[in-house]
Design an enzyme around this catalytic site. Structure first.
Site, PDB file in Angstrom:
ATOM      1  N   ASP A 129       3.003  14.030  13.346  1.00  0.00           N
ATOM      2  CA  ASP A 129       3.224  13.505  11.696  1.00  0.00           C
ATOM      3  C   ASP A 129       2.011  13.670  10.885  1.00  0.00           C
ATOM      4  O   ASP A 129       1.730  13.127  10.004  1.00  0.00           O
ATOM      5  CB  ASP A 129       4.069  12.734  11.407  1.00  0.00           C
ATOM      6  CG  ASP A 129       4.429  12.875   9.834  1.00  0.00           C
ATOM      7  OD1 ASP A 129       4.871  14.289   9.007  1.00  0.00           O
ATOM      8  OD2 ASP A 129       5.163  11.671   9.168  1.00  0.00           O
ATOM      9  N   GLY A 146       7.572   4.099   3.764  1.00  0.00           N
ATOM     10  CA  GLY A 146       8.517   4.941   4.570  1.00  0.00           C
ATOM     11  C   GLY A 146       9.410   4.859   5.570  1.00  0.00           C
ATOM     12  O   GLY A 146       9.991   4.093   5.031  1.00  0.00           O
ATOM     13  N   GLY A 147       9.739   5.903   6.248  1.00  0.00           N
ATOM     14  CA  GLY A 147      11.257   5.809   6.528  1.00  0.00           C
ATOM     15  C   GLY A 147      10.578   4.444   7.553  1.00  0.00           C
ATOM     16  O   GLY A 147      12.078   3.975   7.569  1.00  0.00           O
ATOM     17  N   MET A 148      10.128   4.185   8.426  1.00  0.00           N
ATOM     18  CA  MET A 148       9.928   2.972   9.512  1.00  0.00           C
ATOM     19  C   MET A 148      10.132   1.736   8.695  1.00  0.00           C
ATOM     20  O   MET A 148      10.364   0.244   9.285  1.00  0.00           O
ATOM     21  CB  MET A 148       9.517   3.836  10.665  1.00  0.00           C
ATOM     22  CG  MET A 148       9.476   4.714  11.465  1.00  0.00           C
ATOM     23  SD  MET A 148       7.628   4.236  12.551  1.00  0.00           S
ATOM     24  CE  MET A 148       8.162   3.135  13.531  1.00  0.00           C
ATOM     25  N   GLY A 149       9.165   1.844   7.079  1.00  0.00           N
ATOM     26  CA  GLY A 149       8.893   0.541   7.040  1.00  0.00           C
ATOM     27  C   GLY A 149       7.893   0.756   5.473  1.00  0.00           C
ATOM     28  O   GLY A 149       7.631   1.669   5.135  1.00  0.00           O
ATOM     29  N   LEU A 187       0.755  -0.919   0.133  1.00  0.00           N
ATOM     30  CA  LEU A 187       0.378   0.090   0.008  1.00  0.00           C
ATOM     31  C   LEU A 187       0.679   1.156   0.525  1.00  0.00           C
ATOM     32  O   LEU A 187       0.369   2.342  -0.477  1.00  0.00           O
ATOM     33  CB  LEU A 187      -0.808  -0.200   1.503  1.00  0.00           C
ATOM     34  CG  LEU A 187      -1.967  -0.952   0.915  1.00  0.00           C
ATOM     35  CD1 LEU A 187      -2.766  -0.979   2.720  1.00  0.00           C
ATOM     36  CD2 LEU A 187      -2.778  -0.812  -0.212  1.00  0.00           C
ATOM     37  N   GLY A 188       1.821   1.291   0.809  1.00  0.00           N
ATOM     38  CA  GLY A 188       3.280   1.620   0.470  1.00  0.00           C
ATOM     39  C   GLY A 188       4.113   2.382   1.369  1.00  0.00           C
ATOM     40  O   GLY A 188       4.012   1.294   1.949  1.00  0.00           O
ATOM     41  N   VAL A 196       3.756  -0.782   4.296  1.00  0.00           N
ATOM     42  CA  VAL A 196       2.144  -0.847   4.445  1.00  0.00           C
ATOM     43  C   VAL A 196       1.412  -1.773   3.531  1.00  0.00           C
ATOM     44  O   VAL A 196       1.750  -1.960   2.677  1.00  0.00           O
ATOM     45  CB  VAL A 196       1.678   0.642   5.146  1.00  0.00           C
ATOM     46  CG1 VAL A 196       0.242   0.177   5.532  1.00  0.00           C
ATOM     47  CG2 VAL A 196       2.449   0.906   6.122  1.00  0.00           C
TER      48      VAL A 196
END
Length: 529
Positions: free
Chosen positions: A130, A17-20, A14-15, A22
């Site tokens: 955020d 980002g900086g942490m991992g 799905l997407g 989804v």
């Protein structure tokens, strides 16, 4: 073959980002969920694992309305994962890009939905840090604020608040400067998100991050194109000084004409889900340690806030256009709030019977509160007292509180309380001790407490059903206690008596060993029902 993590089958990305990343995933029961898979390099870091545990605990405390609730979390080998409800619908950034800015009732409905979510988030002691358009999903039932990936508990991670985390275009000035953050930073971000939603532009422009951050700290926002009513509210939230911004609750009151938050949150669940509304958990009251003299030595920390600012008149929330199907439910919610003078819109059915799913859990100085199967367990350290609030306000005109409880370890006392307040520590406690004595005590955090009845010996059992009544009569509160269906104590209080507010359960250990009590049921109902 699709990868399986923690029993969840990953279906598609799905997407990221900086942490991992989804993923959309299938649950073990065949449903859908969103699974955030943390980057392995982070998941192997012991410090990050501790932060991840705090994130999960914080997210679980946030009331479910207007957010994507946490369903599960864990660590599977070197992979940490967080499972939330899957919200079908585009994010706000994509929707504005594809369909253009919102206006009129659609924009106002979005503003109310996000403000309601912030009220729930802040009420759980969390700062989002955020908030941005891509973290607002437009579901068919209204906007949902997601991604607590860099959220931290307000009271337990003050040092981490000094790190500059978040998205530059929506950072508050104090966040840019790396100062300790308060919930006012999220309110600033709310203003930026609504400005973007209503104009299609970033309020402080684009360009290199350094340029944007300079404009946030030194220049005013560009808000031309916003409807005048909501523009006034947005301007207040974008004040450079966080003390001049409204709180999330004040913001919600501005948007809906002063409706109290409790009513607003009840209506939001009924309007968006068609179900019975149950307000989310309140922050847990402080633990109280008992000195040898019996006087509590911990009290509610004082809180200060600036004097309330003059607020513009409440906005009209008339619905105008409906080309935004994702927030049609939110628009209906705003109309329901506007009609909230009709009590039947938010009155909840009685009795309230707890499943304990929304009660506060976690470890603190005084001990631990946790769900245990279908029950609720308090483990209290020697010399401490824990008391926890039910996520439901008492009815007016008197209340009956009941619980079934068993002492599983140690010695001390336990029971229920009513007419209490998590902010002041006021409450009437009805307790039964491990030696079979009952008491009724009027308490306030930081004081010894005044015994109104007992201690008196009675016959208790391995599992006790404790029932308490706080009744209103002629300027006094009548207090009665039953143990296993027998009336065992009566008292009254006419000395500045406490009024209807909150109820819950409590436990206090003796001075030598831990005490553990399990509550298998809890219920509230109006007196006389």
């Amino acid at each position: 073959m699709n990868e399986v993590i923690g029993g969840y089958t990953l279906r598609r990305l799905l997407g990221s980002g900086g942490m991992g990343e989804v993923h959309l995933a299938s649950t073990p029961t065949g449903g859908l969920a969103a699974v955030k898979v943390i980057h392995p390099a982070l998941a192997r870091d012991p410090a990050f694992r501790r932060r991840f545990e705090r994130e999960v605990a914080a997210a679980r405390r946030v009331a479910r309305f207007c957010t994507a609730p946490v369903l599960d979390a864990g660590i599977d080998g070197d992979v940490a994962y967080l499972v939330t409800e899957y919200v079908k619908g585009p994010d706000l950034a994509r929707a504005v890009h594809d369909q253009g800015p919102l206006s009129g009732g659609n924009l106002e409905a979005l503003a109310v939905g996000i403000a309601t979510a912030l009220s729930a988030i802040h009420g759980a002691g969390v700062i989002h840090r955020d908030l941005k358009p891509s973290n607002v999903l437009l579901s068919p039932l209204g906007p949902r604020v997601i991604d607590f990936g860099i959220a931290q508990l307000v009271e337990h991670d003050g040092l981490a608040s000094q790190a500059i985390l978040g998205t530059p275009a929506f950072m508050a000035p104090e966040q840019v400067r790396g100062e300790p953050l308060t919930p006012a930073a999220d309110v600033f971000a709310w203003g930026g998100v609504i400005a973007f939603a209503g104009t299609g532009r970033l309020p402080f422009g684009g360009g290199a991050p350094g340029e944007v951050l300079y404009r946030i700290t030194q220049e005013g926002p560009r808000l031309d194109g916003l409807d005048e009513g909501i523009r006034q509210v947005v301007e207040r939230t974008l004040a450079k000084d966080p003390r001049l911004r409204p709180t999330a609750q004040q913001l919600l009151a501005d948007l809906v004409g002063g409706t109290r938050l409790a009513a607003a949150t009840e209506v939001v669940e009924r309007t968006w889900t068609g179900g019975t509304a149950t307000p989310g958990p309140r922050p847990a009251p402080p633990d109280v340690r008992l000195a040898p003299s019996g006087v509590p030595v911990a009290s509610v920390p004082s809180k200060t806030s600036p004097a309330p600012q003059d607020r513009p008149p409440a906005m009209s929330v008339a619905r105008k256009r409906r080309r935004w199907p994702w927030i049609a439910g939110a628009a209906a919610f705003v109309l329901a709030i506007a009609a909230a003078a009709v009590p039947a819109l938010w009155q909840e059915p009685w009795p309230y019977e707890a499943g304990f799913g929304e009660w506060a859990v976690g470890e603190s100085q005084g001990g631990t509160a946790r769900q245990s199967g279908t029950g609720y367990e308090l483990t209290v350290k020697p010399g401490w007292r824990l008391w926890k609030s039910a996520p439901r306000q008492e009815p007016e005109g008197g209340v009956i509180v009941s619980a079934k409880a068993a002492l599983e370890k140690g010695s001390g006392e336990y029971g229920v309380w009513c007419h209490g307040s998590a902010s002041t520590g006021d409450r009437y406690e009805f307790g039964v001790s491990s030696s079979g004595q009952v008491t009724i005590v009027k308490r306030r955090t930081g004081t010894r407490g005044r015994t109104l009845y007992g201690p008196a010996s009675t016959q208790s059992a391995a599992v006790n059903r404790i029932v308490a009544e706080c009744g209103e009569s002629g300027g006094r509160v009548t207090l009665r206690m039953w143990l296993n269906e027998r009336l065992v104590a009566e008292a009254s209080d006419a000395d500045a008596p406490y009024g209807p507010n909150e109820s819950g359960v409590h436990a206090a250990s003796a001075a030598t060993a831990d005490l553990r009590v399990r509550f298998d049921s809890f219920a509230l109902r109006p007196a006389g029902q």
